[in-house]
Design a protein around this motif. Structure first.
Motif, PDB file in Angstrom:
ATOM      1  N   VAL A 133       0.826  -1.203   0.000  1.00 37.47           N
ATOM      2  CA  VAL A 133       0.000   0.000   0.000  1.00 37.47           C
ATOM      3  C   VAL A 133       0.863   1.256   0.000  1.00 37.47           C
ATOM      4  CG1 VAL A 133      -0.196   0.062   2.509  1.00 37.47           C
ATOM      5  CG2 VAL A 133      -1.977   1.091   1.135  1.00 37.47           C
ATOM      6  N   ARG A 134       0.362   2.288  -0.684  1.00 32.20           N
ATOM      7  CA  ARG A 134       0.985   3.616  -0.665  1.00 32.20           C
ATOM      8  C   ARG A 134      -0.122   4.650  -0.751  1.00 32.20           C
ATOM      9  NH1 ARG A 134       4.831   4.565  -5.256  1.00 32.20           N
ATOM     10  NH2 ARG A 134       4.886   6.576  -4.247  1.00 32.20           N
ATOM     11  N   GLY A 135       0.047   5.712   0.010  1.00 33.34           N
ATOM     12  CA  GLY A 135      -0.865   6.845  -0.113  1.00 33.34           C
ATOM     13  C   GLY A 135      -2.236   6.657   0.487  1.00 33.34           C
ATOM     14  N   LEU A 136      -2.380   5.761   1.472  1.00 31.33           N
ATOM     15  CA  LEU A 136      -3.679   5.536   2.095  1.00 31.33           C
ATOM     16  C   LEU A 136      -3.734   6.225   3.452  1.00 31.33           C
ATOM     17  CD1 LEU A 136      -6.457   4.092   2.090  1.00 31.33           C
ATOM     18  CD2 LEU A 136      -5.298   2.129   3.137  1.00 31.33           C
ATOM     19  N   LEU A 137      -4.841   6.887   3.724  1.00 32.60           N
ATOM     20  CA  LEU A 137      -5.096   7.539   4.996  1.00 32.60           C
ATOM     21  C   LEU A 137      -6.416   7.008   5.538  1.00 32.60           C
ATOM     22  CD1 LEU A 137      -4.580   9.891   7.081  1.00 32.60           C
ATOM     23  CD2 LEU A 137      -5.921  11.323   5.539  1.00 32.60           C
ATOM     24  N   LEU A 138      -6.392   6.411   6.727  1.00 36.94           N
ATOM     25  CA  LEU A 138      -7.608   5.931   7.376  1.00 36.94           C
ATOM     26  C   LEU A 138      -8.003   6.927   8.455  1.00 36.94           C
ATOM     27  CD1 LEU A 138      -6.728   2.159   7.932  1.00 36.94           C
ATOM     28  CD2 LEU A 138      -8.079   3.161   6.074  1.00 36.94           C
ATOM     29  N   ASN A 139      -9.251   7.362   8.441  1.00 40.57           N
ATOM     30  CA  ASN A 139      -9.776   8.253   9.474  1.00 40.57           C
ATOM     31  C   ASN A 139     -10.470   7.415  10.536  1.00 40.57           C
ATOM     32  OD1 ASN A 139      -8.933  10.461   8.032  1.00 40.57           O
ATOM     33  ND2 ASN A 139     -10.963  11.059   7.349  1.00 40.57           N
ATOM     34  N   ILE A 140     -10.108   7.639  11.785  1.00 43.90           N
ATOM     35  CA  ILE A 140     -10.763   6.978  12.902  1.00 43.90           C
ATOM     36  C   ILE A 140     -11.291   8.070  13.815  1.00 43.90           C
ATOM     37  CG2 ILE A 140     -10.448   5.500  14.925  1.00 43.90           C
ATOM     38  CD1 ILE A 140      -8.363   3.937  13.364  1.00 43.90           C
ATOM     39  N   GLY A 147       2.875   1.546   6.752  1.00 42.49           N
ATOM     40  CA  GLY A 147       3.001   2.891   6.209  1.00 42.49           C
ATOM     41  C   GLY A 147       1.674   3.576   5.961  1.00 42.49           C
ATOM     42  N   VAL A 148       0.579   2.950   6.363  1.00 43.57           N
ATOM     43  CA  VAL A 148      -0.736   3.573   6.238  1.00 43.57           C
ATOM     44  C   VAL A 148      -0.852   4.638   7.321  1.00 43.57           C
ATOM     45  CG1 VAL A 148      -3.231   3.198   6.479  1.00 43.57           C
ATOM     46  CG2 VAL A 148      -1.824   1.536   5.240  1.00 43.57           C
ATOM     47  N   LEU A 149      -1.290   5.829   6.930  1.00 44.42           N
ATOM     48  CA  LEU A 149      -1.511   6.897   7.899  1.00 44.42           C
ATOM     49  C   LEU A 149      -2.859   6.690   8.579  1.00 44.42           C
ATOM     50  CD1 LEU A 149      -0.234   9.979   5.901  1.00 44.42           C
ATOM     51  CD2 LEU A 149       0.956   8.708   7.697  1.00 44.42           C
ATOM     52  N   VAL A 150      -2.882   6.868   9.888  1.00 41.88           N
ATOM     53  CA  VAL A 150      -4.107   6.744  10.673  1.00 41.88           C
ATOM     54  C   VAL A 150      -4.360   8.093  11.322  1.00 41.88           C
ATOM     55  CG1 VAL A 150      -5.249   5.540  12.565  1.00 41.88           C
ATOM     56  CG2 VAL A 150      -3.683   4.285  11.057  1.00 41.88           C
TER      57      VAL A 150
END
Length: 138
Positions: free
Chosen positions: A68-75, A116-119
Motif C-alpha cells: 500500500v501507498r498513499g492511504l489515509l484511514l480516518n478513525i 506505512g498507512v496513515l491513521v
C-alpha cells in the motif's frame, strides 16, 4: 445496489505487525487468519471492518502486487486528547502530525501503521465560520 459490507484491504508485506497494531491499539478482533490474509472486525454497533493482504498473493492481479501507498484511514473518537495521551505520550507511537485543531472542524493527530498507512485520529469540533458554510445537511 444494496451494499452488505464495505471495508478497506491493506496490501502489505508486514501482516503480523499490522495485525498487532490494529488489534492491540484500536480494539479490532481477528475474524479470519491465514498466512496471507487477515480479516479484522471492531465490534459495534456499528461494527467496523478492515483486512490485511500479503501484497504478493496471487489473488491480486500481477500488475497490482505492491504494498500500500498513499492511504489515509480516518478513525473518529469521542476524545482525541485522551487517545493522544494513550497512543503517543504513553504508547510511544511517533506522530506524523501532532495533535491540533483545524478550522475545517477537526481536532486530530496522525500516526502511521507498520505498513506505512496513515491513521488520522479525529474528534469533530465546530468549524470556523469560513468552513461552516461548506458543510451540507446529512
Amino acid at each position: 445496489m444494496r451494499l452488505t459490507s464495505f471495508y478497506p484491504v491493506i496490501c502489505t508485506s508486514r501482516i503480523d505487525e499490522t495485525r498487532a497494531f490494529y488489534t492491540d491499539l484500536f480494539g479490532f478482533e481477528v475474524t479470519f487468519e491465514a498466512d496471507w490474509y487477515v480479516s479484522l472486525r471492531r465490534p459495534g454497533p456499528p461494527a467496523h471492518e478492515l483486512a490485511l493482504l500479503d501484497h504478493t498473493h496471487p489473488t491480486l492481479p500481477e500488475a497490482y502486487r505492491f504494498p500500500v501507498r498513499g492511504l489515509l484511514l480516518n478513525i473518529e473518537v469521542e476524545d482525541v486528547d485522551a487517545e493522544w495521551e494513550r497512543l503517543v505520550e504513553r504508547g510511544g507511537l511517533t506522530p506524523q502530525l501532532s495533535l491540533r485543531s483545524e478550522d475545517f472542524g477537526q481536532r486530530h493527530f496522525i500516526v502511521a501503521d507498520p505498513s506505512g498507512v496513515l491513521v488520522d485520529v479525529i474528534t469533530p469540533i465546530e468549524p470556523s465560520a469560513a468552513f461552516a458554510e461548506q458543510f451540507t445537511d446529512g
